[in-house]
Design a protein around this motif. Structure first.
Motif, PDB file in Angstrom:
ATOM      1  N   VAL A  22       0.851  -1.202   0.000  1.00  0.00           N
ATOM      2  CA  VAL A  22       0.000   0.000   0.000  1.00  0.00           C
ATOM      3  C   VAL A  22       0.879   1.241   0.000  1.00  0.00           C
ATOM      4  CG1 VAL A  22      -1.888  -1.149   1.196  1.00  0.00           C
ATOM      5  CG2 VAL A  22      -0.189   0.081   2.523  1.00  0.00           C
ATOM      6  N   ASP A  23       0.334   2.333  -0.562  1.00  0.00           N
ATOM      7  CA  ASP A  23       1.064   3.591  -0.587  1.00  0.00           C
ATOM      8  C   ASP A  23       0.146   4.804  -0.403  1.00  0.00           C
ATOM      9  OD1 ASP A  23      -0.318   3.687  -2.954  1.00  0.00           O
ATOM     10  OD2 ASP A  23       1.422   4.028  -4.232  1.00  0.00           O
ATOM     11  N   GLY A  24      -1.082   4.558   0.018  1.00  0.00           N
ATOM     12  CA  GLY A  24      -2.006   5.659   0.246  1.00  0.00           C
ATOM     13  C   GLY A  24      -2.844   6.033  -0.959  1.00  0.00           C
ATOM     14  N   SER A  25      -2.609   5.389  -2.107  1.00  0.00           N
ATOM     15  CA  SER A  25      -3.383   5.705  -3.303  1.00  0.00           C
ATOM     16  C   SER A  25      -4.707   4.937  -3.308  1.00  0.00           C
ATOM     17  CB  SER A  25      -2.591   5.355  -4.559  1.00  0.00           C
ATOM     18  OG  SER A  25      -2.380   3.958  -4.632  1.00  0.00           O
ATOM     19  N   GLU A  26      -5.643   5.453  -4.093  1.00  0.00           N
ATOM     20  CA  GLU A  26      -6.930   4.771  -4.246  1.00  0.00           C
ATOM     21  C   GLU A  26      -6.731   3.392  -4.868  1.00  0.00           C
ATOM     22  OE1 GLU A  26     -11.305   5.845  -4.029  1.00  0.00           O
ATOM     23  OE2 GLU A  26      -9.466   6.106  -2.897  1.00  0.00           O
ATOM     24  N   GLN A  27      -5.781   3.293  -5.820  1.00  0.00           N
ATOM     25  CA  GLN A  27      -5.503   2.002  -6.449  1.00  0.00           C
ATOM     26  C   GLN A  27      -5.047   0.975  -5.423  1.00  0.00           C
ATOM     27  OE1 GLN A  27      -4.273   4.907  -7.463  1.00  0.00           O
ATOM     28  NE2 GLN A  27      -4.640   5.196  -9.656  1.00  0.00           N
ATOM     29  N   ALA A  28      -4.250   1.435  -4.444  1.00  0.00           N
ATOM     30  CA  ALA A  28      -3.764   0.511  -3.419  1.00  0.00           C
ATOM     31  C   ALA A  28      -4.904   0.020  -2.538  1.00  0.00           C
ATOM     32  CB  ALA A  28      -2.691   1.188  -2.575  1.00  0.00           C
ATOM     33  N   ARG A  29      -5.868   0.886  -2.251  1.00  0.00           N
ATOM     34  CA  ARG A  29      -7.004   0.445  -1.432  1.00  0.00           C
ATOM     35  C   ARG A  29      -7.852  -0.585  -2.171  1.00  0.00           C
ATOM     36  NH1 ARG A  29      -6.198   5.593   0.754  1.00  0.00           N
ATOM     37  NH2 ARG A  29      -7.314   6.742  -0.862  1.00  0.00           N
ATOM     38  N   VAL A  30      -7.978  -0.430  -3.481  1.00  0.00           N
ATOM     39  CA  VAL A  30      -8.682  -1.437  -4.279  1.00  0.00           C
ATOM     40  C   VAL A  30      -7.908  -2.762  -4.223  1.00  0.00           C
ATOM     41  CG1 VAL A  30      -9.360  -2.092  -6.626  1.00  0.00           C
ATOM     42  CG2 VAL A  30      -9.760   0.240  -5.821  1.00  0.00           C
ATOM     43  N   ALA A  31      -6.574  -2.681  -4.307  1.00  0.00           N
ATOM     44  CA  ALA A  31      -5.745  -3.882  -4.239  1.00  0.00           C
ATOM     45  C   ALA A  31      -5.868  -4.560  -2.877  1.00  0.00           C
ATOM     46  CB  ALA A  31      -4.283  -3.520  -4.523  1.00  0.00           C
ATOM     47  N   VAL A  32      -5.963  -3.761  -1.811  1.00  0.00           N
ATOM     48  CA  VAL A  32      -6.109  -4.323  -0.460  1.00  0.00           C
ATOM     49  C   VAL A  32      -7.393  -5.135  -0.347  1.00  0.00           C
ATOM     50  CG1 VAL A  32      -6.623  -3.693   1.928  1.00  0.00           C
ATOM     51  CG2 VAL A  32      -4.676  -2.671   0.779  1.00  0.00           C
ATOM     52  N   LEU A  33      -8.476  -4.625  -0.892  1.00  0.00           N
ATOM     53  CA  LEU A  33      -9.751  -5.342  -0.837  1.00  0.00           C
ATOM     54  C   LEU A  33      -9.668  -6.664  -1.601  1.00  0.00           C
ATOM     55  CD1 LEU A  33     -12.183  -2.322  -1.325  1.00  0.00           C
ATOM     56  CD2 LEU A  33     -11.889  -3.661   0.773  1.00  0.00           C
ATOM     57  N   GLU A  34      -9.011  -6.648  -2.756  1.00  0.00           N
ATOM     58  CA  GLU A  34      -8.851  -7.873  -3.539  1.00  0.00           C
ATOM     59  C   GLU A  34      -7.951  -8.861  -2.793  1.00  0.00           C
ATOM     60  OE1 GLU A  34      -9.518 -10.514  -6.553  1.00  0.00           O
ATOM     61  OE2 GLU A  34     -10.412  -8.517  -6.426  1.00  0.00           O
ATOM     62  N   ALA A  35      -6.888  -8.344  -2.162  1.00  0.00           N
ATOM     63  CA  ALA A  35      -5.983  -9.201  -1.401  1.00  0.00           C
ATOM     64  C   ALA A  35      -6.699  -9.843  -0.216  1.00  0.00           C
ATOM     65  CB  ALA A  35      -4.782  -8.388  -0.916  1.00  0.00           C
ATOM     66  N   ALA A  36      -7.563  -9.061   0.444  1.00  0.00           N
ATOM     67  CA  ALA A  36      -8.309  -9.598   1.579  1.00  0.00           C
ATOM     68  C   ALA A  36      -9.248 -10.711   1.124  1.00  0.00           C
ATOM     69  CB  ALA A  36      -9.104  -8.473   2.246  1.00  0.00           C
TER      70      ALA A  36
ATOM     71  N   LEU B  76      -0.222 -10.981  -7.908  1.00  0.00           N
ATOM     72  CA  LEU B  76      -1.548 -10.600  -8.381  1.00  0.00           C
ATOM     73  C   LEU B  76      -1.575  -9.090  -8.563  1.00  0.00           C
ATOM     74  CD1 LEU B  76      -4.620 -11.051  -8.887  1.00  0.00           C
ATOM     75  CD2 LEU B  76      -4.932 -10.970  -6.400  1.00  0.00           C
ATOM     76  N   VAL B  77      -1.816  -8.638  -9.786  1.00  0.00           N
ATOM     77  CA  VAL B  77      -1.916  -7.211 -10.086  1.00  0.00           C
ATOM     78  C   VAL B  77      -3.383  -6.863 -10.287  1.00  0.00           C
ATOM     79  CG1 VAL B  77      -1.235  -5.345 -11.629  1.00  0.00           C
ATOM     80  CG2 VAL B  77       0.366  -7.197 -11.138  1.00  0.00           C
ATOM     81  N   VAL B  78      -3.853  -5.891  -9.502  1.00  0.00           N
ATOM     82  CA  VAL B  78      -5.274  -5.521  -9.502  1.00  0.00           C
ATOM     83  C   VAL B  78      -5.468  -4.213 -10.257  1.00  0.00           C
ATOM     84  CG1 VAL B  78      -7.289  -5.077  -8.058  1.00  0.00           C
ATOM     85  CG2 VAL B  78      -5.490  -6.628  -7.244  1.00  0.00           C
ATOM     86  N   PRO B  79      -6.289  -4.205 -11.299  1.00  0.00           N
ATOM     87  CA  PRO B  79      -6.512  -2.962 -12.044  1.00  0.00           C
ATOM     88  C   PRO B  79      -7.342  -1.972 -11.246  1.00  0.00           C
ATOM     89  CG  PRO B  79      -7.976  -4.680 -12.847  1.00  0.00           C
ATOM     90  CD  PRO B  79      -7.058  -5.334 -11.848  1.00  0.00           C
ATOM     91  N   ASP B  80      -7.183  -0.705 -11.572  1.00  0.00           N
ATOM     92  CA  ASP B  80      -7.958   0.343 -10.926  1.00  0.00           C
ATOM     93  C   ASP B  80      -9.429   0.199 -11.311  1.00  0.00           C
ATOM     94  OD1 ASP B  80      -8.580   2.590  -9.500  1.00  0.00           O
ATOM     95  OD2 ASP B  80      -7.925   3.993 -11.040  1.00  0.00           O
ATOM     96  N   ARG B  81     -10.324   0.203 -10.331  1.00  0.00           N
ATOM     97  CA  ARG B  81     -11.750   0.073 -10.614  1.00  0.00           C
ATOM     98  C   ARG B  81     -12.558   0.595  -9.437  1.00  0.00           C
ATOM     99  NH1 ARG B  81     -11.841  -6.566 -10.398  1.00  0.00           N
ATOM    100  NH2 ARG B  81     -11.117  -6.812  -8.239  1.00  0.00           N
ATOM    101  N   GLU B  82     -13.816   0.769  -9.653  1.00  0.00           N
ATOM    102  CA  GLU B  82     -14.709   1.282  -8.609  1.00  0.00           C
ATOM    103  C   GLU B  82     -15.046   0.167  -7.621  1.00  0.00           C
ATOM    104  OE1 GLU B  82     -15.680   4.416  -8.285  1.00  0.00           O
ATOM    105  OE2 GLU B  82     -14.580   5.035 -10.082  1.00  0.00           O
ATOM    106  N   ASP B  83     -15.145   0.527  -6.350  1.00  0.00           N
ATOM    107  CA  ASP B  83     -15.582  -0.416  -5.328  1.00  0.00           C
ATOM    108  C   ASP B  83     -16.373   0.370  -4.287  1.00  0.00           C
ATOM    109  OD1 ASP B  83     -15.643  -2.099  -2.894  1.00  0.00           O
ATOM    110  OD2 ASP B  83     -14.296  -3.409  -4.036  1.00  0.00           O
ATOM    111  N   PRO B  84     -17.640   0.036  -4.061  1.00  0.00           N
ATOM    112  CA  PRO B  84     -18.479   0.801  -3.126  1.00  0.00           C
ATOM    113  C   PRO B  84     -17.939   0.818  -1.698  1.00  0.00           C
ATOM    114  CG  PRO B  84     -19.551  -1.271  -3.760  1.00  0.00           C
ATOM    115  CD  PRO B  84     -18.387  -1.091  -4.672  1.00  0.00           C
ATOM    116  N   ARG B  85     -17.111  -0.144  -1.344  1.00  0.00           N
ATOM    117  CA  ARG B  85     -16.577  -0.202   0.014  1.00  0.00           C
ATOM    118  C   ARG B  85     -15.564   0.911   0.295  1.00  0.00           C
ATOM    119  NH1 ARG B  85     -14.839  -6.427  -0.156  1.00  0.00           N
ATOM    120  NH2 ARG B  85     -14.242  -5.691  -2.236  1.00  0.00           N
ATOM    121  N   LEU B  86     -15.075   1.552  -0.752  1.00  0.00           N
ATOM    122  CA  LEU B  86     -14.144   2.665  -0.562  1.00  0.00           C
ATOM    123  C   LEU B  86     -14.821   3.890   0.035  1.00  0.00           C
ATOM    124  CD1 LEU B  86     -12.239   2.468  -3.976  1.00  0.00           C
ATOM    125  CD2 LEU B  86     -11.413   1.667  -1.761  1.00  0.00           C
TER     126      LEU B  86
END
Length: 345
Positions: free
Chosen positions: A195-209, A322-332
């Motif tokens: 993670v690095d504080g970006s929105e993309q990283a938060r999307v990646a965190v959700l996918e990783a979880a 696993l590389v997660v593309p940037d996308r919308e997620d309502p949990r953000l």
């Protein structure tokens, strides 16, 4: 055991594109790298209870004629296609013991283009990091780097050094020497996400979880803070790095509280490191099940589809990535309810 089917000429829609495969798509070419990717994909399909679509792609070489009449000459398509079909049948046979539905097809065209097109409907794409060069090949050249950067779904790249943990063998002397050097330390049942504080990283965190929950693993959220680069030379006064790291820790803790609210039963931990994100993630990859990153973070320009950290990890990781593309997620939307956001103004 699920159905095992091979479709050398898959159904196509009116535009001539391959029929939507859905499920998990894996590219194979008969190489050891492709075999590792195939085994990983089959295991993942079984875990997710999703169908597996095996695809191989080939292009017919065209040579400029040197005779007086000039022009171009092509290699016999049928010979190359027969070879591709043999590779595909071998792959289908290899996964016959898994309890999954399997579909397979040979595609005529550039491997990157074929797989990127399939990513529009796939749940996950899986490839090896290097192949024979004609199918799903070239070490992070066209295929393995094009997929994470441009795919519409998450992409997993599986390095050949994972062969032993997947029950595979290889004749690659360099890889065997690297495996021997690494020793036989057990692989931790851990999924690491950067993670690095970006929105993309938060999307990646959700996918990783989600992935950690799926395989019954612990989620480790890793934030590495690099030293200042020359681009920050304009900073008028020395910044208190200890205070900076303490501030980031507070924000990281808030992010973990947010994540816990969405995955209350998932074991998770956070780690803050002082140093290079690439080095930290590559080191972590040596003995964990999976490393997860976003396509790009704060370090890249808007147009840079695969950031320097993601690219560096893909080049050097010792585990599947696993590389997660940037996308919308309502949990953000509710992240701000849990405290300061890492990197926010």
């Amino acid at each position: 055991m699920g159905a095992q089917e091979m479709h050398p000429d898959p159904e196509r829609d009116g535009a001539g594109t391959p029929a939507a495969p859905g499920g998990i798509v894996v590219g194979v070419d008969g190489s050891d790298h492709g075999q590792c990717a195939l085994v990983w994909a089959a295991r993942e399909a079984e875990r997710r209870r999703r169908p597996l679509h095996i695809v191989t792609a080939y292009s017919v070489p065209i040579f400029a004629a040197s005779g007086l009449d000039g022009g171009y000459a092509t290699v016999d398509d049928s010979v190359i296609r027969e070879g591709a079909e043999a590779v595909l049948q071998q792959a289908v046979d290899k996964v016959s013991g898994y309890n999954i539905d399997v579909d397979a097809s040979v595609e005529n065209g550039d491997a990157s283009g074929v797989l990127l097109e399939l990513s529009e409907t796939a749940e996950l794409l899986v490839v090896g990091t290097r192949g024979r060069g004609g199918f799903v090949g070239r070490l992070l050249g066209s295929v393995s780097s094009a997929l994470p950067a441009h795919a519409k779904c998450p992409t997993v790249t599986v390095p050949l050094i994972c062969a032993d943990r997947l029950g595979e063998t290889t004749d690659d002397k360099r890889i065997r020497a690297e495996q021997a050097k690494a020793g036989h330390k057990p692989v931790e049942n851990v999924v690491v996400v950067g993670v690095d504080g970006s929105e993309q990283a938060r999307v990646a965190v959700l996918e990783a979880a989600s992935q950690a929950e799926r395989i019954g693993a612990t989620l480790r959220v890793l934030c590495a803070v690099p030293q200042y680069s020359g681009s920050l030379a304009w900073v008028p006064a020395p910044m208190d790095r200890k205070a900076l790291l303490a501030d980031i820790q507070v924000q990281l803790d808030a992010g973990m509280a947010w994540l816990k609210s969405h995955y209350p039963a998932l074991p998770m931990e956070a780690e803050l490191r002082d140093g290079s994100p690439v080095d930290a993630l590559v080191e972590a990859s040596r003995h964990v099940e999976l490393v997860v990153v976003g396509t790009r973070g704060r370090g890249g320009f808007t147009g840079m589809l695969l950031g320097s950290t993601s690219a560096g990890v893909l080049h050097h990781a010792k585990s599947p990535v696993l590389v997660v593309p940037d996308r919308e997620d309502p949990r953000l939307a509710d992240r701000a309810n849990f405290g300061p956001i890492l990197g926010a103004a």
